[in-house]
Design an enzyme around this catalytic site. Structure first.
Site: not given
Length: 348
Positions: A40, A211
């Site tokens: 990460e 969307c």
């Protein structure tokens, strides 16, 4: 045919992930907290394809959190060299040391304690706990911001406080209670491979049906760009002082600023200053101007003029200065060097 509703966003995304997601990333096998954390941090502002070889090299040298905590800073920076944003590596190192000192050599499983460690904010803590332990926590990295701003039609730069707060609310609402680790990877994968910055692949998107950006033709406008700012250019002369044994004089940079704490080349503000500084460091005869280059940082461009002083002889005072060292070419790999400096030295 009825249009899907937003509450099944996770269901559609997970079905897509099962068929098209990334299941063979090196930090997924095993997917423990240390490996997820390292990935990460490396993936902040860096693409997966770039990170993979760095990750493999890093865990090969420092396979556990305790190994990282016990390592010398130069070792950590050398393993990081080329990834940029070296502050991430220092935070990683310090956080590992704090885990040994305060948390029994493990990353804490409590969100507040984890998020309080250097370099681990809300999104990184959520990603670690979701992927390593299956805890229901949202994430909001760059990929997720892009997916949510387009899917929900949110205008305004995602870095603005009000916009980010709204995105966190939606990120939490969309996070399911089951398969949290897979969902976290899935939404990152969607942003990285389908809902990309330029020319998103809307025909392949599992949540395109509702969307807003796709419906209204706004995929090129969302996320909203950061208000424009002119990127300045700075200039420096890098001194390559090389002795008859082909050793190069390196100087450790100070604790603040760009490349803080890395070994680099002595620098000067111009040619006259370069000669003056070179004469302070060693006995020199002549200089050769090498090909100049530009290195681009996030907030400015650095115009570099390398000046090679071959056959230099060190002044004795250098031996007493811990911020200066003569380095054999074979020793460069073990040092934390800025990527453009390493490239320049290898070109010699």
């Amino acid at each position: 045919m009825s249009q899907p509703v937003k509450h099944d966003f996770a269901t559609r995304l997970l079905a897509w992930f099962d068929r098209h997601g990334r299941h063979d990333l090196p930090w997924q096998h095993p997917r423990d907290a240390y490996r997820v954390w390292l990935s990460e941090v490396m993936l902040q502002q860096t693409q997966v394809s770039t990170v993979i070889p760095y990750f493999q090299r890093f865990v090969g040298a420092l396979p556990t959190l305790r190994d990282l905590a016990a390592a010398e800073e130069d070792t950590v920076l050398a393993l990081w060299s080329g990834l940029g944003y070296y502050r991430r590596a220092r935070f990683l190192h310090r956080a590992a040391q704090l885990c040994v000192e305060q948390h029994g050599g493990e990353l804490p499983r409590e969100f507040e304690a984890l998020a309080a460690l250097p370099g681990i904010g809300r999104s990184t803590a959520g990603a670690i706990l979701a992927q390593a332990h299956g805890l229901r926590l949202p994430i909001l990295d760059g990929n997720v911001k892009r997916v949510l701003t387009r899917h929900l039609g949110i205008h305004g730069h995602p870095g603005q406080s009000a916009i980010e707060k709204e995105l966190w609310r939606h990120a939490d609402a969309y996070t399911p209670t089951a398969r949290v680790a897979d969902y976290t990877q899935a939404i990152m994968d969607l942003g990285a491979t389908v809902c990309v910055r330029s020319k998103p692949k809307c025909a392949e998107c599992p949540v395109a049906a509702d969307c807003v950006a796709q419906r209204d033709g706004l995929t090129a406008q969302l996320p909203s760009a950061k208000p424009g700012k002119t990127v300045p250019t700075r200039s420096t002369v890098m001194l390559l002082l090389r002795d008859t044994g082909k050793r190069v004089l390196l100087e450790r940079r100070g604790p603040q600023g760009v490349w803080a704490g890395l070994w680099s080349l002595p620098e000067a503000t111009g040619t006259e200053d370069a000669w003056r500084k070179a004469q302070q460091l060693a006995r020199i005869d002549d200089a050769q101007a090498l090909v100049p280059f530009v290195h681009v940082f996030s907030h400015y461009r650095l115009q570099v003029e390398p000046l090679l002083f071959d056959g230099a002889t060190a002044h004795r005072a250098i031996a007493d200065n811990p911020a200066l060292r003569w380095c054999d070419p074979g020793d460069l790999a073990a040092l934390g060097l800025p990527a453009p400096v390493r490239t320049l030295l290898l070109s010699l």
